[in-house]
Design an enzyme around this catalytic site. Structure first.
Site, PDB file in Angstrom:
ATOM      1  N   LYS A 240      32.206 -50.163  -2.171  1.00  0.00           N
ATOM      2  CA  LYS A 240      32.355 -51.505  -1.598  1.00  0.00           C
ATOM      3  C   LYS A 240      31.496 -52.496  -2.380  1.00  0.00           C
ATOM      4  O   LYS A 240      30.523 -52.140  -3.049  1.00  0.00           O
ATOM      5  CB  LYS A 240      31.961 -51.532  -0.113  1.00  0.00           C
ATOM      6  CG  LYS A 240      30.485 -51.253   0.205  1.00  0.00           C
ATOM      7  CD  LYS A 240      29.575 -52.466   0.096  1.00  0.00           C
ATOM      8  CE  LYS A 240      28.122 -52.121   0.358  1.00  0.00           C
ATOM      9  NZ  LYS A 240      27.172 -53.179  -0.024  1.00  0.00           N
TER      10      LYS A 240
ATOM     11  N   ASP B 199      26.354 -48.434   7.133  1.00  0.00           N
ATOM     12  CA  ASP B 199      27.548 -48.742   6.343  1.00  0.00           C
ATOM     13  C   ASP B 199      28.702 -47.767   6.590  1.00  0.00           C
ATOM     14  O   ASP B 199      29.831 -48.025   6.159  1.00  0.00           O
ATOM     15  CB  ASP B 199      27.219 -48.722   4.845  1.00  0.00           C
ATOM     16  CG  ASP B 199      26.570 -50.017   4.367  1.00  0.00           C
ATOM     17  OD1 ASP B 199      26.693 -51.031   5.074  1.00  0.00           O
ATOM     18  OD2 ASP B 199      25.947 -50.001   3.290  1.00  0.00           O
TER      19      ASP B 199
END
Length: 290
Positions: free
Chosen positions: A8, A134
């Site tokens: 990401k 996350d």
């Protein structure tokens, strides 16, 4: 079972305040990209969790997030069989790209499927936050607004298609160091997250690029000026904008033209500013959107 653990980037990262419990209140726009680690997961007759990897410095014991993710589900559902996991790392380590968290998310998906646990993505996300902040996002993937400590997520319309140039210098940055040196309650600059949300709604890549910002750069760049050098290099070679991802040190640049992106990629390799240079695209759930 072979799975991809996607990296990401943060299109926007704001820290609103430091909370009384010591955690930081965040507001981030996350985006998955087509850069990934590969996991091969198999059921074994021998109980336990065995991990192998292509990088000698990656731990393969209980401290690995892959191990923690597998153990979390296998303990809860009293799985008596074991698993073997071969983890091939390609996402830079300690780079602000959630590689470890994405590996954990992929492991949870694999264990869920292999043993027929029947958990939905939402149910996996509820468990994933126990592994790391996350992990829920890495299960959700795509374009999302993350708030709280990063665990409160809202899926957003897909980011417009674009090319993403990744440049990681030959340094490692401690996330703990960055947050310990961030004076969150005294920040004068905050990225325009609301304006970026509007730009994403209208699929306007140029406005998304204009709104990019990361408050953690105020800590990391003064200590590691090469991050600014890579940002400037990307912009000089046609990036709509360039920014550090997460707590760094990885820098990414957004491009709307393939030839320009490829030329910038070659120029960055030639500059020797970055050890890892990789050109890819954004990943969006449900296919590509303009």
């Amino acid at each position: 079972m072979r799975l991809r653990a996607l990296a990401k980037i943060n299109l926007g990262l704001d820290v609103l305040r430091k909370r009384e419990d010591g955690y930081h209140e965040l507001r981030m726009i996350m985006q998955t990209i087509n850069m990934y680690d590969q996991l091969d997961i198999e059921i074994s007759k021998t109980p336990g969790i065995k991990i192998t990897t292509n990088l000698p410095f990656i731990p393969v014991n209980e401290s690995n997030l892959v191990y923690k993710a597998a153990k979390l589900l296998m303990d809860e559902f009293q799985v008596e069989q074991g698993i073997t996991v071969d983890l091939q790392k390609f996402i830079p380590v300690a780079a602000g790209m959630a590689g470890g968290s994405s590996d954990a998310a992929a492991t949870m998906i694999g264990v869920n499927r292999l043993f027929g646990l029947g958990l939905s993505v939402k149910e996996l996300m509820e468990r994933g936050v126990k592994i790391g902040a996350d992990v829920p996002y890495c299960l959700l993937r795509g374009t999302a607004l993350a708030e709280g400590i990063g665990d409160k997520l809202r899926a957003l319309p897909a980011c417009p298609d674009c090319y993403v140039l990744i440049g990681k210098p030959a340094i490692s940055v401690s996330t703990k160091f960055v947050y310990e040196n961030l004076h969150a309650n005294e920040l004068e600059y905050h990225p325009e997250i609301d304006k970026m949300l509007d730009a994403i709604q209208w699929h306007n890549l140029n406005k998304i690029a204009d709104c990019m910002g990361n408050v953690l750069e105020t800590v990391t760049i003064p200590h590691y000026p090469v991050i600014q050098e890579i940002k400037d290099h990307m912009k000089e070679h046609g990036a709509l904008n360039a920014m550090m991802s997460g707590s760094g040190p990885t820098v990414f640049g957004l491009f709307d033209d393939k030839a320009t992106a490829e030329n910038a990629c070659e120029a960055l390799r030639a500059s020797r500013l970055a050890r890892t240079v990789f050109l890819t695209t954004v990943f969006n759930n449900g296919g590509r959107r303009k």
